[in-house]
Design an enzyme around this catalytic site. Structure first.
Site: not given
Length: 403
Positions: A55, A305
């Protein structure tokens, strides 16, 4: 032809912008997963990124693209974890004031980390949606720029740098598996990879309990789920973003869904075999390999992720994963209510090498006779075959067994 404002030059520019800010995360091979699918499997370890997830990339590119006037007004975001930390660090690195709204029940480690990265944290509401509404109201009232977690071209461009790194680190790749919530990471990777390597299949993976993309792709537009729930909070999104959906609908090669059992087994595999701490959302690509190992052309790159998992959730998920892998066995055994019966039962369990974790007597069930008792057993076992052997041995010894 697509008509979106993101080019390979934009992605390469974002890659240069992120140099020294976001790590070029490692690509690790997995012999276990490679043997499972019969082709090389590599893991793109964004769980080792700064802030513990990808992110930071999109948040930094988005905030860096603001005008001096916009920067002066600060930024605001809403998140239960990964996006919050990415925005907080990106804003701090760029000298921009940040405010992050988080649900009241957000895990304490994530709240603390977001504050440590420099954000003012405001706890509001019981869900991310309620925190999101509060953040948007704050933006309207103060002029702070709202930083969406996935529905902005700059965010998608930042996430696309993961795709360039994959091609640089594993040029022989044939399939890329990516966990999907709103779709920013999948859209970014597809936008970076497909123009350079149209032969590479880019496939999204969603939790079956929060899979908004399959009905959306079928309808040709983003569709909202009425009900959705999954342990993978990082991809628990009820509606695809408009911008990511446009890219995914055009470029991606489909969406797979995975069960909660597969997610928990994938997280357990990450710890036991891969030596990597991965949150359930980050483990979704591994879950897809575990559920359908024969359906992916290798070499495969699975994008891990994120690695931000609350310790209490990890404890619950690991228990679930052990049970799903046949390493826990819960049984109810009926026996005579007389001295020595429990000792006989435990003797059988000792012979079959089952470790007793918990024992509870049940005497009040109306189905029991006056001279009967049931025992709830929680056992640690060595896998499905051992579970079957334990049950068989108990029944051979004359015990009535139910699960």
């Amino acid at each position: 032809m697509h008509n979106w404002p993101i080019t390979l030059d934009d992605v390469r520019g974002a890659q240069k912008m992120l140099a020294g800010v976001a790590r070029v995360t490692p690509m690790e091979g997995s012999r276990h997963l490679s043997a499972l699918i019969g082709a090389p499997v590599h893991l793109k370890c964004e769980n080792l990124q700064r802030t513990g997830s990808f992110k930071l990339r999109g948040a930094y590119v988005r905030i860096a693209g603001l005008s001096p006037v916009q920067r002066a007004g600060g930024v605001v975001a809403a998140s239960a974890g990964n996006h919050a930390q990415g925005v907080a660090l990106a804003a701090s690195l760029l000298g921009v004031r940040s405010t992050v709204f988080m649900p009241v029940a957000a895990p304490l480690p994530k709240v603390a980390a977001t504050r440590e990265y420099g954000a003012e944290v405001r706890l509001h509401g019981g869900t991310v949606d309620e925190a999101l509404q509060a953040a948007q109201r704050y933006s309207e009232a103060t002029g702070a720029v709202f930083i969406h977690p996935f529905d902005h071209w700059d965010v998608v461009t930042g996430q696309a740098t993961v795709g360039l790194e994959i091609l640089e680190q594993c040029p022989e790749v044939r399939t890329i598996l990516v966990g999907v919530g709103g779709g920013g990471l999948l859209a970014g990777i597809a936008a970076a990879v497909k123009p350079l390597r149209p032969d590479v299949r880019v496939i999204g993976v969603q939790a079956a309990g929060a899979a908004a993309y399959p009905p959306s792709l079928a309808a040709g537009r983003p569709v909202s789920l009425e009900h959705f729930a999954t342990m993978a909070d990082g991809i628990m999104v009820g509606r695809p973003g408009d911008i990511p959906f446009e890219v995914v609908n055009t470029l991606a090669d489909g969406i797979r869904t995975v069960s909660e059992d597969a997610l928990s087994r994938a997280l357990l595999l990450g710890l036991e075999r891969l030596k990597l701490v991965v949150e359930p959302a980050g483990a979704a690509p591994i879950a897809a390999l575990l559920e359908r190992p024969d359906s992916f052309e290798g070499p495969v790159v699975a994008v891990l992720s994120g690695g931000n998992i609350d310790p209490q959730l990890m404890q619950r998920v690991l228990r679930h994963g052990l049970a799903a892998a046949g390493r826990y066995l819960s049984l109810r055994v009926r026996l005579a209510d007389k001295p020595g019966s429990l000792a006989d039962l435990l003797g059988v369990l000792t012979r079959v090498d089952a470790n007793v974790l918990d024992v509870a007597h049940v005497r009040t069930d109306p189905r029991l006779g006056l001279t009967e008792v049931e025992v709830d057993l929680h056992l640690e076992t060595k896998g499905p075959e051992h579970c079957a052997a334990v049950v068989g041995e108990l029944r051979d010894a004359g015990f009535v067994v139910s699960s």
